[in-house]
Design a protein around this motif. Structure first.
Motif: not given
Length: 515
Positions: A254-263
């Motif tokens: 479950i992914f709850e508003d997970v931030f992923v950087p551009h790289d």
């Protein structure tokens, strides 16, 4: 750095994922007994990369870096790479049942192709981002979970039509430094004991559903990630002669508003290329599944032969037993042969890698998916009914019953009863237990349903070439009547299909084999 199994298990301590197994929160994945069979299974891929006999197929030189890497992390460049990968997967799975890490390989190869295609079409820089990430993964010798299959919700509706959009993973926010994702991936192999997840789309999307066409890398312990998993194998069960040591966990992630950087973002809304990634990964994965289930077939063939011997039978003299064993061998080697053919008839991708032949990969996977139940049936036939009539393993040490059981449950006089019991329980574990039912289901549906494979076979098989062949033969006797005969150069027949031609790399392979 090439880790071994002990180093891999230790490396998991650097991560603090939020994991639940059987309703309980797991404090330390590396120390959780319910997950140890799965960690052991992945560990085989690490240890075999150091074994002198296996180094040639378990390692490879990565063309984009020049470094030696684990085969499970390698981007295939030649037909030989595909053959070695196929053999490597069979090798580790004949020991572990399912070593799981080959999914990492399949996803990396699919993303390698898709990012290059996306850059060429849109002028993005996804491919360079991915290469930097790939080299980092190879240098650290990581294992990546494939977060591909979405929960899907109402399957009659597209992602954007769902009442709850979180049944698919999607982008909820685009920031200057990255994206935010939300949603649920329903089936992630080995989820608790991965280092990171590769999030990928599981289907084609339309422009209206572009936010669902996302591919990125997320650490297992990233804020907002929760893993709800099943135990791996049958840890702690005395009767589990195989799956107490080797098994496989699967998890809902479950992914709850997970931030992923551009790289770490490799697709973010390019829906056409997302569809390509889905089918590209599927072909790579189905090719690998062929090797995996051939390894499982090796286990059944060996156990069946031992059981026949313990029962006092001889396949050379007892034709019905020999026939069944030949059926098991034929099933195993026929779908494996499709994997070999897919390797030889591979196609060079514009990214510089190679793709196993789609038709042969899907035929091989379709065969193993539908024949897994026949493989079990043969094992049951040659082993006899003892595998489901055995007393529990505690009776092996019960002084009140041990002597009597030894007298009646023995087979050949020169084979101890304990040996016959052990092989019987091994076959029971592989073909009758709840664990065996699970292996059957992942064989049937892992990498896509049989219907998905049939669609790919039909979509990619050159049916019109066969039609044109017959039409040209039918027209041959009446050419003077002006029937449809193509005059186009480079075409083979009436409908104007291209003349089939082997890729140059495969011509070289076949020529060298002939010499």
């Amino acid at each position: 750095m090439l880790m071994d199994a002990a180093a891999y298990r230790e490396s998991l301590r650097a991560y603090k994922p939020r994991v639940f197994v059987d309703g309980q929160h797991v404090e330390s994945v590396a120390d959780e007994p319910l997950l140890l069979p799965g960690i052991n299974g992945v560990g085989v891929t690490y240890d075999f990369a150091h074994h002198p006999d296996h180094i040639p197929i378990m390692t490879a030189r990565q063309g984009t870096s020049g470094k030696t890497v684990n085969r499970m992390l390698h981007i295939n460049e030649t037909s030989t790479d595909l053959l070695y990968k196929l053999e490597a997967v069979r090798l580790v799975c004949k020991v572990s049942g399912c070593a799981q890490r080959y999914l990492t390989h399949d996803a990396l190869n699919g993303i390698f192709q898709a990012t290059k295609r996306t850059d060429d079409a849109h002028g993005t820089d996804y491919h360079q981002r991915f290469l930097a990430y790939l080299h980092e993964v190879q240098d650290k010798d990581l294992t990546l979970g494939v977060a591909m299959t979405d929960a899907k919700g109402d399957r009659s509706k597209r992602p954007g039509q769902q009442t709850n959009p979180d049944v698919y993973v999607h982008i909820t926010e685009r920031r200057p430094d990255g994206i935010v994702i939300r949603g649920t991936k329903a089936i992630v192999t080995g989820a608790p004991y991965m280092h990171e997840f590769l999030v990928m789309p599981c289907r084609s999307h339309t422009a209206e559903d572009a936010d669902f066409a996302v591919c990125c890398a997320v650490p297992v312990d990233a804020p907002g990630v929760t893993i709800v998993a099943r135990r791996a194998g049958r840890p702690g069960e005395a009767a589990a002669k195989f799956s107490a040591k080797y098994g496989q966990s699967t998890g809902v992630v479950i992914f709850e508003d997970v931030f992923v950087p551009h790289d770490r973002v490799f697709l973010a809304g390019e829906h056409e290329e997302g569809g390509f990634l889905t089918t590209s990964y599927a072909t790579h994965h189905r090719h690998s599944c062929i090797g995996a289930r051939a390894g499982f077939g090796d286990l059944l063939i060996g156990a069946g032969a031992l059981m026949i011997e313990a029962n006092g039978l001889d396949a050379d003299r007892h034709g019905h037993i020999r026939e069944q064993m030949v059926d098991l061998i034929t099933i195993t080697e026929s779908f494996y042969a499709c994997g070999v053919a897919a390797s030889v008839y591979c196609e060079k991708d514009p990214a510089g890698s190679v793709m196993p032949d789609t038709v042969f990969s899907n035929i091989g996977k379709l065969l193993l998916a539908t024949k897994i139940y026949d493989m079990h049936k043969v094992a049951h036939y040659v082993s006899g009914g003892l595998i489901v009539a055995l007393p529990g393993p505690d009776e092996d040490h019960n002084p009140e019953t041990k002597a009597s059981l030894a007298a009646v449950l023995g087979g050949r006089p020169d084979i101890p009863m304990e040996q016959r019991m052990e092989v019987s329980r091994f076959i029971e574990d592989l073909t009758v237990s709840n664990q065996s039912g699970w292996y059957s289901v992942i064989s049937l549906h892992g990498g896509g349903s049989p219907e998905a494979m049939k669609r790919e076979i039909w979509r990619n098989y050159p049916v019109m070439e066969k039609v044109a062949l017959v039409e040209s033969l039918l027209d041959r006797g009446v050419m003077d009547e002006g029937k449809r005969v193509s005059k186009q150069p480079g075409r083979c027949c009436a409908t104007g299909c291209e003349v089939p031609k082997l890729p140059e790399a495969n011509v070289a392979v076949l020529n060298s084999a002939a010499e």
